[in-house]
Design an enzyme around this catalytic site. Structure first.
Site, PDB file in Angstrom:
ATOM      1  N   HIS A 192       3.232  -9.431  15.547  1.00  0.00           N
ATOM      2  CA  HIS A 192       3.030  -8.006  15.357  1.00  0.00           C
ATOM      3  C   HIS A 192       2.798  -7.336  16.708  1.00  0.00           C
ATOM      4  CE1 HIS A 192       2.107  -8.307  10.901  1.00  0.00           C
ATOM      5  NE2 HIS A 192       2.803  -7.171  10.992  1.00  0.00           N
ATOM      6  N   ARG A 245       0.833  -1.207   0.000  1.00  0.00           N
ATOM      7  CA  ARG A 245       0.000   0.000   0.000  1.00  0.00           C
ATOM      8  C   ARG A 245       0.864   1.252   0.000  1.00  0.00           C
ATOM      9  NH1 ARG A 245      -1.947   3.057   4.071  1.00  0.00           N
ATOM     10  NH2 ARG A 245      -1.267   1.558   5.650  1.00  0.00           N
TER      11      ARG A 245
END
Length: 213
Positions: free
Chosen positions: A164, A88
């Site tokens: 994460h 992105r």
């Protein structure tokens, strides 16, 4: 036992990356295992190459790569990496691949070789938010997770996976009200709990952690 733990450098305009900031604060030993800490670049090319180099150099028994998931409310223990790059935003080298395989003719996906459910429960038992995740995204975090799992197919003794972490509270300035974050010390403690569970559990828990979405 040797555990290689990596964290990324800052990206996306951030001044720090809580992944490596937390990794470098980890103790040098957890559950009797030696902890080897390394920073890797947020780069599809250099990041994946560096983590493979560190595996070959350090010859670890366990690899845990750590990345930032801005907007996450706690730790996310990743279960799946896919053979896809679809960025992105550009990485730190300006690369922005779209719909490209990470490894030509590689497996469509790999599952983490760590006891992911035991890691989630280990973190939660210490009082920190944590959940099992079934997507590591399509950015550099997924690229590193996939590359490591592809690489360790040739090292059957190495167990590997990815976690994460959320924003550190010091990153909240200028972000929308209500953006979740954790103090950096808590992120570090939660990571240590995940590593402890990974070291101590050779097999995973048989416990429901599936999703309906």
């Amino acid at each position: 036992m040797k555990v290689l733990v990596t964290g990324f450098d800052p990206f996306g305009g951030e001044s720090i990356n809580p992944a490596y900031e937390a990794v470098k604060m980890l103790p040098d030993e957890i559950a009797g295992a030696q902890i080897i800490k390394r920073e890797i670049p947020t780069s599809f090319t250099r990041g994946t190459a560096e983590v493979v180099r560190q595996i070959e150099l350090c010859q670890p028994d366990l690899v845990l790569n750590v990345g930032q998931a801005g907007g996450a409310a706690g730790l996310r223990v990743e279960r799946v990496a896919i053979n896809l790059a679809d960025a992105r935003i550009p990485d730190n080298d300006g690369a922005q691949p779209v719909d490209e395989p990470l490894v030509q003719d590689g497996a469509p996906a790999y599952f983490a070789k760590l006891p992911v459910k035991a890691m989630v429960r280990g973190v939660q038992a210490k009082g920190y938010p944590c959940q099992l995740s079934y997507t590591a995204g399509t950015y550099v975090c997924n690229a590193v997770m996939y590359t490591v799992l592809h690489t360790v197919q040739s090292y059957p003794h190495i167990r590997a996976g990815f976690v994460h972490v959320p924003y550190a509270t010091s990153q909240l300035e200028g972000k929308a009200a209500g953006t979740p974050a954790m103090p950096l010390a808590d992120i570090t403690a939660a990571l240590a709990a995940a590593i402890e569970a990974a070291v101590q559990n050779k097999t995973d828990l048989k416990e429901q952690m599936g999703r309906l979405d």
